[in-house]
Design an enzyme around this catalytic site. Structure first.
Site, PDB file in Angstrom:
ATOM      1  CB  CYS A 168      -0.942   0.000   1.191  1.00 39.52           C
ATOM      2  SG  CYS A 168      -2.007   1.442   1.196  1.00 39.52           S
ATOM      3  CB  CYS A 171      -0.846   2.711   3.967  1.00 44.40           C
ATOM      4  SG  CYS A 171      -2.067   1.816   3.059  1.00 44.40           S
ATOM      5  CG  ASP A 172       2.959   1.455   4.462  1.00 44.45           C
ATOM      6  OD1 ASP A 172       2.340   1.926   5.422  1.00 44.45           O
ATOM      7  OD2 ASP A 172       2.916   0.253   4.137  1.00 44.45           O
TER       8      ASP A 172
END
Ligand code: NAP
Length: 350
Positions: A168, A171-172
């Protein structure tokens, strides 16, 4: 008293089903999932895959523009505080999900931030248990648990999860280890294009490693990636190993040619992002519903959301390995609520 209708899942399918079921006065209960570390690792947190994405440019009704006022007036103030400041790109995935969730609440849907971990579909009403310990029965059930990102399954991939291995980018990707460094994305579909493009905001360079000599991605997304000067594609290549050590996490990957298996190359990178498709979230069903060879719930009757078990309906990506779009998931969520309402009504349970 059994619930009349339980909706499991909180992506566009789950929320649309909840909106329709609530407006039909069925007082649906929605198990939106739990905020657990296991769910975070698997990519199955509440609000589903759209909560892990950025702009949603193709959901009808949300053209580019500043939605700030609309969001301020439609989403609870406490939630708004945690949502990123809005740009001009249109709606973001998390915003769209919060809007749908709020719309379901507005019509009376009840929400449990909890997972259904056990379900017995052998007789009606269906029996369910949640992670937090709820035990209850429900006449009708809508399964809308979506799908999660796949990994290649290499030992070195799992070893470096949270140390440079991710599925992801959204997200990261902003984490310090990925900034101004080289990164690798594996896959050739729209997800790989989206992840790679997104990561170029931070990375000095992004390699896309793809096993064939052409992308599966839609032309518009493939062209965008190919035109990005920070992206280099390694065609006809597969990941042999994620390289790294316990102190630094990922330090690179070794790729191997799919044309000549004797040819390998090492790419230096601080991050490795898997973007190779999805697996439906059906583990908790323990084989009680008919699924296809990829594990997706089957809709036995064309244009109906009924499953192989009478009274159980499925909506969204958990039953769709073909379209897999937010709007199609929302569409089948609506259909599942209507199908369930008619099923309940035919039995005098509405
Ligand atoms: P996908 O379309 O199934 O693509 C998966 C990619 O991973 C393929 O290129 C596949 O290679 C590769 N792959 C699969 N298993 C592999 C393995 N073991 N080793 C190496 N490569 C492997 O999945 P997706 O990209 O996640 O997209 C899923 C759906 O979501 C699609 O319908 C897509 O259009 C949609 N989507 C849309 C957007 C958007 O519109 N913004 C964004 C993301 C996703 P092959 O090509 O060789 O099979």
């Amino acid at each position: 008293m059994p619930e009349r209708i339980t909706i499991i899942g909180s992506g566009p399918a789950g929320w649309t089903a909840a909106i329709y079921a609530a407006r039909a006065n069925l007082e649906p209960i929605v198990y939106e999932g739990a905020f657990t570390e296991e769910n975070r690792q698997k990519g199955t947190l509440p609000l589903g895959q759209l909560s892990l994405t950025t702009e949603v440019e193709n959901f009808p009704g949300f053209p580019a523009g500043d939605l700030t006022t609309f969001l301020d007036t439609s989403i609870d103030e406490k939630k708004r505080k945690y949502m990123a400041p809005h740009g001009k790109e249109g709606v973001s995935g998390p915003e769209l999900m919060e809007l749908m969730r709020q719309q379901a609440i507005n019509f009376g849907a009840r929400i449990k931030t909890d997972d259904i971990v056990d379900i017995d579909l052998s007789g009606t009403p269906f029996k369910m248990k949640s992670l937090a310990g709820d035990e209850f029965e429900s006449h009708a059930v809508i399964i809308a648990t979506g799908a999660r990102a796949n990994y290649l399954g290499l030992e070195s991939e799992s070893r470096f999860k949270n140390m440079g291995v991710s599925a992801c980018a959204v997200c990261d990707g902003a984490m310090p280890r990925y900034r101004n460094n080289q990164l690798v994305v594996v896959g050739g579909g729209d997800s790989a294009m989206e992840e790679a493009n997104f990561l170029t905001k931070y990375a000095s360079k992004v390699y896309i490693v793809h096993r064939r000599d052409e992308f599966r991605a839609s032309k518009i997304m493939a062209d965008r990636a190919l035109a990005n000067s920070k992206i280099e594609v390694k065609w006809n290549s597969q990941i042999d190993e994620v390289l790294g050590d316990d102190t630094n996490g990922v330090t690179g990957v070794r790729i191997r040619s799919t044309v000549d298996p004797d040819v390998t190359e090492e790419l230096q990178a601080t991050g490795y992002f898997a973007a190779i498709g999805h697996t439906p979230n059906t583990d908790f069903l323990k084989g009680q519903l008919e699924t296809n060879d990829k594990g997706y719930v089957v809709w036995p009757v064309s244009h109906r959301t009924n499953t192989s078990v009478d009274g159980v309906f499925a909506a969204g990506d958990v039953a769709d390995d073909h379209y897999k779009q937010a709007i199609t998931a929302a569409g089948t969520g609506c259909a599942a609520a209507l199908d369930a309402e008619r099923w309940l009504s035919a039995r005098g349970l509405e």
